[in-house]
Each structure stands twice: as structure tokens, then as C-alpha cells.
Design a protein around this motif. Structure first.
Motif, mmCIF file in Angstrom:
data_model
loop_
_atom_site.group_PDB
_atom_site.id
_atom_site.type_symbol
_atom_site.label_atom_id
_atom_site.label_comp_id
_atom_site.label_asym_id
_atom_site.label_seq_id
_atom_site.Cartn_x
_atom_site.Cartn_y
_atom_site.Cartn_z
ATOM 1 N N UNK A 204 -16.340 6.058 -14.476
ATOM 2 C CA UNK A 204 -15.856 4.714 -14.823
ATOM 3 C C UNK A 204 -15.594 4.605 -16.326
ATOM 4 N N UNK A 205 -16.519 5.134 -17.132
ATOM 5 C CA UNK A 205 -16.353 5.095 -18.589
ATOM 6 C C UNK A 205 -15.103 5.856 -19.030
ATOM 7 N N UNK A 206 -14.909 7.038 -18.455
ATOM 8 C CA UNK A 206 -13.746 7.834 -18.821
ATOM 9 C C UNK A 206 -12.456 7.217 -18.280
ATOM 10 N N UNK A 207 -12.532 6.550 -17.160
ATOM 11 C CA UNK A 207 -11.366 5.832 -16.640
ATOM 12 C C UNK A 207 -10.934 4.733 -17.605
ATOM 13 N N UNK A 208 -11.915 4.028 -18.157
ATOM 14 C CA UNK A 208 -11.615 2.974 -19.131
ATOM 15 C C UNK A 208 -10.996 3.574 -20.398
ATOM 16 N N UNK A 209 -11.510 4.720 -20.822
ATOM 17 C CA UNK A 209 -10.951 5.385 -22.005
ATOM 18 C C UNK A 209 -9.512 5.822 -21.747
ATOM 19 N N UNK A 210 -9.242 6.319 -20.549
ATOM 20 C CA UNK A 210 -7.887 6.747 -20.193
ATOM 21 C C UNK A 210 -6.924 5.556 -20.202
ATOM 22 N N UNK A 211 -7.364 4.430 -19.661
ATOM 23 C CA UNK A 211 -6.524 3.226 -19.656
ATOM 24 C C UNK A 211 -6.231 2.771 -21.083
ATOM 25 N N UNK A 212 -7.219 2.889 -21.964
ATOM 26 C CA UNK A 212 -7.041 2.494 -23.359
ATOM 27 C C UNK A 212 -6.002 3.389 -24.033
ATOM 28 N N UNK A 213 -6.075 4.682 -23.782
ATOM 29 C CA UNK A 213 -5.099 5.621 -24.348
ATOM 30 C C UNK A 213 -3.691 5.256 -23.883
ATOM 31 N N UNK A 214 -3.525 4.984 -22.594
ATOM 32 C CA UNK A 214 -2.217 4.625 -22.057
ATOM 33 C C UNK A 214 -1.726 3.297 -22.625
ATOM 34 N N UNK A 215 -2.617 2.347 -22.744
ATOM 35 C CA UNK A 215 -2.252 1.035 -23.273
ATOM 36 C C UNK A 215 -1.798 1.134 -24.730
ATOM 37 N N UNK A 216 -2.519 1.915 -25.520
ATOM 38 C CA UNK A 216 -2.136 2.084 -26.923
ATOM 39 C C UNK A 216 -0.770 2.749 -27.040
ATOM 40 N N UNK A 217 -0.514 3.725 -26.189
ATOM 41 C CA UNK A 217 0.783 4.403 -26.197
ATOM 42 C C UNK A 217 1.903 3.436 -25.824
ATOM 43 N N UNK A 218 1.684 2.628 -24.794
ATOM 44 C CA UNK A 218 2.688 1.644 -24.383
ATOM 45 C C UNK A 218 2.947 0.632 -25.494
ATOM 46 N N UNK A 219 1.883 0.181 -26.150
ATOM 47 C CA UNK A 219 2.045 -0.777 -27.245
ATOM 48 C C UNK A 219 2.825 -0.172 -28.406
ATOM 49 N N UNK A 220 2.551 1.099 -28.695
ATOM 50 C CA UNK A 220 3.272 1.791 -29.771
ATOM 51 C C UNK A 220 4.762 1.873 -29.451
#
Length: 135
Positions: free
Chosen positions: A76-92
Motif C-alpha cells: 500500500x505504501x509503495x502504491x501511494x509512492x507510485x501514484x505520487x510519481x505519476x501525478x508529479x509527472x502529469x503535473x509537469x
């Protein structure tokens, strides 16, 4: 259905720009071409892939010897980290695209820039200019 909505969006945009006294000229951008040709898109995808690979390796290491609740919590923790990475990329990418669109619209004196697939006809194709401005 999508074509009807896109057509209505174009009609509303044209009415809005026409009635407000703004420039009724508009540009169009081919988003598929932007996705395939903009260096920032390629670089961001490569960066996300590397981060995800590193994250998966770290998760596998942390999961060694764990099972049940502990393993679920780690996943679950790593899933949240993965979502954060994807979200930051989309925002960029969104910020890069928005900045490029605004710059091109201003330089070309366009009232709006719309997605090419949503416009049945007309508009100035500014795809190459947008790709060049994306950073």
C-alpha cells in the motif's frame, strides 16, 4: 457523442470569443503529435519508468520475509509512492503544455488554441510551435 460534444465546445468557444470582442482567430494542436515528438514527454516517460523500476526494486527488497498484514502495508505504501510519481509527472507535463500554449497563442495573436481532433475544420495549426516551446 464525442464529436457532438466537441462540436458544441467549438461553437461555444467561437461565440464567446466573437461576442467578447476578442480575436476570433484560433489555433489547433495535434495532441498525438505532441505526445510523440515533444522531448519533454519522452524525457518524463523515461524518468517515470526509471523511478518506477527503482521503486519496485526497493519494494521487493522491503517485502523479503514479510507476509500477510505487513506485506499488504508495504504494498500500500509503495502504491501511494507510485501514484505520487505519476501525478508529479502529469503535473509537469501539463504545466509545460499550458505554458507553451499560452506563449504560442500570444505570439500568434490567437484567441484560443483547441485540440485538433475536436475541430471539424479551420484554425491555424500550431503543433510544431507548441512542441518547440515545451520544456
Amino acid at each position: 457523442m464525442k464529436k457532438i460534444i466537441a462540436g458544441l465546445l467549438v461553437a461555444v468557444s467561437m461565440l464567446t470569443f466573437g461576442c467578447s470582442g476578442r480575436n476570433a482567430e484560433f489555433g489547433v494542436v495535434d495532441m498525438k503529435q505532441v505526445e510523440t515528438e515533444a522531448p519533454v514527454v519522452k524525457n518524463t516517460k523515461e524518468d517515470v519508468t526509471k523511478q518506477m523500476t527503482d521503486l519496485k526494486a526497493q519494494m521487493d527488497k522491503d517485502m523479503e520475509g514479510k507476509n500477510g498484514e505487513e506485506a499488504a502495508k508495504i504494498a500500500e505504501d509503495y502504491g501511494a509512492k507510485a501514484k505520487l510519481i505519476q501525478s508529479e509527472a502529469q503535473n509537469k507535463l501539463k504545466a509545460s503544455l499550458d505554458t507553451a500554449l499560452n506563449q504560442v497563442a500570444k505570439e500568434k495573436n490567437l484567441g484560443a488554441i483547441m485540440i485538433k481532433e475536436a475541430v471539424p475544420q479551420g484554425g491555424t495549426d500550431v503543433t510544431k510551435e507548441v512542441i518547440a516551446k515545451m520544456q
